[in-house]
Design a protein around this motif. Structure first.
Motif, PDB file in Angstrom:
ATOM      1  N   UNK A 283       0.847  -1.197   0.000  1.00  0.00           N
ATOM      2  CA  UNK A 283       0.000   0.000   0.000  1.00  0.00           C
ATOM      3  C   UNK A 283       0.882   1.246   0.000  1.00  0.00           C
ATOM      4  N   UNK A 284       0.427   2.305  -0.656  1.00  0.00           N
ATOM      5  CA  UNK A 284       1.242   3.514  -0.842  1.00  0.00           C
ATOM      6  C   UNK A 284       0.890   4.643   0.118  1.00  0.00           C
ATOM      7  N   UNK A 285       0.039   4.357   1.085  1.00  0.00           N
ATOM      8  CA  UNK A 285      -0.321   5.376   2.055  1.00  0.00           C
ATOM      9  C   UNK A 285      -0.556   4.719   3.410  1.00  0.00           C
ATOM     10  N   UNK A 286      -0.479   5.512   4.463  1.00  0.00           N
ATOM     11  CA  UNK A 286      -0.682   5.006   5.809  1.00  0.00           C
ATOM     12  C   UNK A 286      -1.114   6.141   6.718  1.00  0.00           C
ATOM     13  N   UNK A 287      -1.816   5.798   7.771  1.00  0.00           N
ATOM     14  CA  UNK A 287      -2.152   6.789   8.795  1.00  0.00           C
ATOM     15  C   UNK A 287      -1.225   6.639   9.998  1.00  0.00           C
TER      16      UNK A 287
ATOM     17  N   UNK B 134       6.824   3.122   0.273  1.00  0.00           N
ATOM     18  CA  UNK B 134       6.857   3.844  -1.009  1.00  0.00           C
ATOM     19  C   UNK B 134       8.109   4.712  -1.053  1.00  0.00           C
ATOM     20  N   UNK B 135       8.456   5.156  -2.238  1.00  0.00           N
ATOM     21  CA  UNK B 135       9.512   6.142  -2.459  1.00  0.00           C
ATOM     22  C   UNK B 135       8.825   7.482  -2.688  1.00  0.00           C
TER      23      UNK B 135
ATOM     24  N   UNK C  62       8.359  -3.587  -5.491  1.00  0.00           N
ATOM     25  CA  UNK C  62       7.555  -4.709  -6.001  1.00  0.00           C
ATOM     26  C   UNK C  62       8.331  -6.020  -5.880  1.00  0.00           C
ATOM     27  N   UNK C  63       9.638  -5.974  -6.161  1.00  0.00           N
ATOM     28  CA  UNK C  63      10.488  -7.153  -5.994  1.00  0.00           C
ATOM     29  C   UNK C  63      10.482  -7.596  -4.530  1.00  0.00           C
ATOM     30  N   UNK C  64      10.623  -6.641  -3.613  1.00  0.00           N
ATOM     31  CA  UNK C  64      10.638  -6.959  -2.180  1.00  0.00           C
ATOM     32  C   UNK C  64       9.331  -7.612  -1.753  1.00  0.00           C
TER      33      UNK C  64
ATOM     34  N   UNK D  79       7.494  -4.384   4.631  1.00  0.00           N
ATOM     35  CA  UNK D  79       7.918  -3.030   4.263  1.00  0.00           C
ATOM     36  C   UNK D  79       9.154  -2.553   5.036  1.00  0.00           C
ATOM     37  N   UNK D  80       9.227  -2.827   6.332  1.00  0.00           N
ATOM     38  CA  UNK D  80      10.393  -2.392   7.100  1.00  0.00           C
ATOM     39  C   UNK D  80      11.655  -3.142   6.677  1.00  0.00           C
ATOM     40  N   UNK D  81      11.530  -4.428   6.344  1.00  0.00           N
ATOM     41  CA  UNK D  81      12.682  -5.171   5.829  1.00  0.00           C
ATOM     42  C   UNK D  81      13.117  -4.593   4.486  1.00  0.00           C
ATOM     43  N   UNK D  82      12.153  -4.232   3.648  1.00  0.00           N
ATOM     44  CA  UNK D  82      12.469  -3.639   2.347  1.00  0.00           C
ATOM     45  C   UNK D  82      13.196  -2.308   2.534  1.00  0.00           C
ATOM     46  N   UNK D  83      12.741  -1.516   3.490  1.00  0.00           N
ATOM     47  CA  UNK D  83      13.368  -0.221   3.772  1.00  0.00           C
ATOM     48  C   UNK D  83      14.862  -0.394   4.064  1.00  0.00           C
TER      49      UNK D  83
END
Length: 122
Positions: A19-23, A51-52, A74-76, A83-87
Motif C-alpha cells: 500500500x502507498x499510504x498510511x495513517x 513507497x519512495x 515490487x520485488x521486495x 515493508x520495514x525489511x524492504x526499507x
C-alpha cells in the motif's frame, strides 16, 4: 479512432506492491545520488505500507529514481519482505546510476506520512 486522437492506455496487470499510504508513523531513509538527497524511502511503523517519495528539487534524477524504487519495492513484496525489511534491504549498498543509494545506519521517524511529504517538498 484516428491517428490524430490521443491514445488511451489501460493497465491490464501490474505486480503486487505495498500500500502507498498510511495513517501510522513512518520510518524513512534518504535516497542519495552523488551526495545529494533526491528522495526518501519510507515504511509504516505498522509494517503494512511503503513507497519512495521524490524530493521536489531533486530534478530528473529524483523522477527517474522513482521508477527503479517502484520496481525494487515490487520485488521486495514478491520475495516476502515486509515493508520495514524492504526499507533496510538496500542500506549500505553501492550507488546505482538510476536509483541512487541508501546510506547505512541512517534511519529516521516522523509521526505522519504528510510530514515526510512536506519534507520532500522543501
Amino acid at each position: 479512432m484516428s491517428l490524430k486522437d490521443e491514445p488511451r492506455f489501460q493497465t491490464v496487470w501490474s505486480p503486487e506492491s505495498y500500500p502507498r499510504t498510511t495513517s501510522a508513523a513512518v520510518r524513512y531513509v534518504p535516497v542519495v545520488m552523488r551526495e545529494t538527497v533526491i528522495g526518501y524511502l519510507w515504511a509504516a511503523v505498522t509494517d503494512d505500507a511503503a513507497r519512495y517519495v521524490r524530493r521536489e528539487n531533486g530534478g530528473e534524477a529524483a523522477v527517474n529514481a522513482a521508477i527503479v524504487w517502484t520496481q525494487r519495492l515490487r520485488w521486495a513484496k514478491a520475495n516476502g519482505l515486509t515493508p520495514l525489511q524492504a526499507l533496510r534491504h538496500w542500506a549500505g549498498q553501492q550507488e546505482d546510476d538510476r536509483a541512487g543509494m541508501v546510506p547505512a545506519g541512517v534511519e529516521f521517524e516522523l509521526p505522519t506520512l504528510r510530514e515526510l511529504e512536506e519534507l520532500a517538498a522543501e
